[in-house]
Design a protein around this motif. Structure first.
Motif, short mmCIF file in Angstrom:
data_model
loop_
_atom_site.label_atom_id
_atom_site.label_comp_id
_atom_site.label_asym_id
_atom_site.label_seq_id
_atom_site.Cartn_x
_atom_site.Cartn_y
_atom_site.Cartn_z
N LYS A 250 24.96 -35.34 28.68
CA LYS A 250 25.82 -35.34 30.56
C LYS A 250 27.49 -35.92 30.47
O LYS A 250 28.65 -35.05 30.18
CB LYS A 250 25.86 -35.92 31.25
CG LYS A 250 24.37 -35.43 32.16
CD LYS A 250 24.20 -36.28 33.19
CE LYS A 250 22.35 -36.09 33.48
NZ LYS A 250 21.12 -35.54 32.63
N HIS A 251 27.75 -36.43 29.05
CA HIS A 251 28.37 -37.11 28.41
C HIS A 251 29.51 -35.84 27.66
O HIS A 251 28.48 -35.01 26.93
CB HIS A 251 28.56 -38.12 27.42
CG HIS A 251 29.93 -39.01 27.43
ND1 HIS A 251 30.66 -38.26 26.43
CD2 HIS A 251 30.90 -39.92 28.13
CE1 HIS A 251 31.66 -38.69 26.46
NE2 HIS A 251 32.43 -40.03 28.13
N PRO A 252 30.73 -35.60 27.95
CA PRO A 252 31.34 -34.07 26.67
C PRO A 252 30.87 -34.83 25.53
O PRO A 252 30.87 -33.38 24.72
CB PRO A 252 32.51 -34.47 27.63
CG PRO A 252 32.62 -34.82 29.01
CD PRO A 252 31.70 -36.12 28.77
N TYR A 253 31.17 -35.41 25.00
CA TYR A 253 31.06 -35.69 23.56
C TYR A 253 29.46 -35.19 23.13
O TYR A 253 29.33 -34.73 22.12
CB TYR A 253 31.06 -37.48 23.61
CG TYR A 253 31.05 -38.06 21.90
CD1 TYR A 253 32.18 -37.38 20.95
CD2 TYR A 253 29.98 -38.90 21.64
CE1 TYR A 253 31.89 -37.09 19.53
CE2 TYR A 253 29.93 -38.94 20.05
CZ TYR A 253 30.98 -38.64 19.08
OH TYR A 253 30.18 -39.06 17.96
N ALA A 254 28.54 -36.02 23.70
CA ALA A 254 27.44 -35.24 23.83
C ALA A 254 27.03 -33.92 23.82
O ALA A 254 26.36 -33.77 22.62
CB ALA A 254 26.15 -35.92 25.40
N LYS A 255 27.48 -33.73 24.81
CA LYS A 255 27.62 -32.24 24.50
C LYS A 255 27.99 -30.95 23.40
O LYS A 255 27.50 -30.17 23.05
CB LYS A 255 28.02 -31.68 25.48
CG LYS A 255 27.73 -31.31 27.17
CD LYS A 255 28.57 -31.43 28.13
CE LYS A 255 27.83 -31.41 29.78
NZ LYS A 255 26.52 -30.07 30.27
N ALA A 256 29.20 -31.58 23.10
CA ALA A 256 30.41 -31.39 21.87
C ALA A 256 28.85 -31.47 20.70
O ALA A 256 28.55 -30.87 19.37
CB ALA A 256 31.14 -32.09 21.55
#
Length: 329
Positions: A250-256
């Motif tokens: 869910k976090h944009p950093y985790a998605k990246a």
């Protein structure tokens, strides 16, 4: 039914380093390597700690095993408080936690035979002597997939995978409750990594030991962990169980981070690369001595708005049980 037993409890742990004063009277800067984190690890659980180099993973690992004192906070191993412990109490606590480092060649003294390296912690603790010590060393070698005769060899006579098996045997010699694995397979050949990961899983099932598995490789993490903790600039930004995390970070950093994992299937890789919503990190990781205001990730985040620059988001529970620190996730 009794509640699961916590092997490790971390509360508001911070690790700050004071830098040197600059020229012309400039004040010394403070490096906030770890900046206030909470974490529990259950008995028999594997928790993966992931993030880019420089995010604070290794500093937190060193703090847990007592190699680096925290600036603030509490670390409990079972019923014992690590912070502030000294003397015999600290020695007893250290028996409960061991560490597996990244490079097995640097973890073993080249002057010691393999048997002596594994026997050393048992001798120091006075746990075994003579025939009993030799028998225990042989048992540990067999547990990690080596043979009795490996005890008489030196580290340079073994392959990288064999050396890491020796390091694992030494870490388990004192029957710890927690083993911190700091990038334990990144220095090994790809063909050997799966063998070491499978060995760690098998040993956990046999002994009930818990792992904190530090890595930047999500493909490896997916194979071994029960929960995933994503760290960015000294703070946790997402915590979720494995299936929830890999199904929908869910976090944009985790998605990246997830987008950077290559797919074995060429068609799936092409679909990932063609996904318009794919998150790609831009820019460099900011310095931990000058952490951005608000959400530390806002300087690299495609979703950042004014609130992200002003207010730091806290870890908030989501419907699927994940904890996420993001205003827009």
């Amino acid at each position: 039914m009794s509640a699961p037993e916590n092997v490790l409890e971390i509360r508001n742990v911070a690790v700050h380093f004071q830098g040197r004063a600059g020229l012309f009277g400039r004040s010394a800067h403070t490096v906030k390597a770890v900046n206030g984190v909470d974490l529990d690890i259950l008995k028999g659980e594997t928790v993966a700690l992931v993030g880019e180099s420089g995010c604070g993973k290794s500093t937190l690992s060193n703090t847990i095993v007592g190699l680096q004192p925290p600036t603030t906070g509490s670390i409990r191993l079972g019923e014992d408080e690590v912070v502030g412990a000294t003397g015999r109490a600290l020695n007893d606590i250290r028996r409960k936690v061991q560490m597996i480092f990244q490079d097995p060649a640097l973890s073993l003294d080249p002057r010691f035979k393999i048997g002596a390296a594994i026997a050393e912690p048992l001798q120091v603790r006075g746990i075994a002597r003579g025939k009993a010590l030799k028998q225990r060393v042989s048992e540990l070698l067999v547990q990690v997939g080596l043979r009795y005769e490996h005890a008489d060899r030196y580290p340079h006579q073994l392959s990288g995978g064999q050396r890491q098996r020796v390091v694992i045997a030494r870490a388990l010699a004192l029957e710890p409750a927690l083993v911190v694995c700091d990038e334990p397979v990144s220095a090994l050949d790809v063909s050997v990594r799966a063998q070491i990961l499978n060995l760690l899983v098998a040993l956990q099932k046999r002994t009930g030991v818990s792992y904190l598995f530090v890595s930047h490789d999500l493909a490896v993490v997916r194979h071994i962990c029960d929960r995933v903790v994503v760290m960015y600039l000294g703070r946790f930004v997402e915590i979720a169980d494995r299936d929830t995390f890999f199904a929908n970070p869910k976090h944009p950093y985790a998605k990246a981070l997830m987008a950077a994992v290559p797919e074995a299937d060429p068609e799936r890789q092409r679909n990932k690369e063609g996904n318009k919503e794919r998150y790609i990190l831009s820019g460099e990781l900011p310095s931990p001595s000058n952490i951005p205001s608000g959400c530390a990730f806002h300087t690299r985040c495609p979703l950042a708005t004014d609130i992200c620059t002003r207010d730091r988001p806290e870890l908030t529970p989501r419907a699927d049980g994940a904890l996420v620190a993001c205003h827009h996730a």
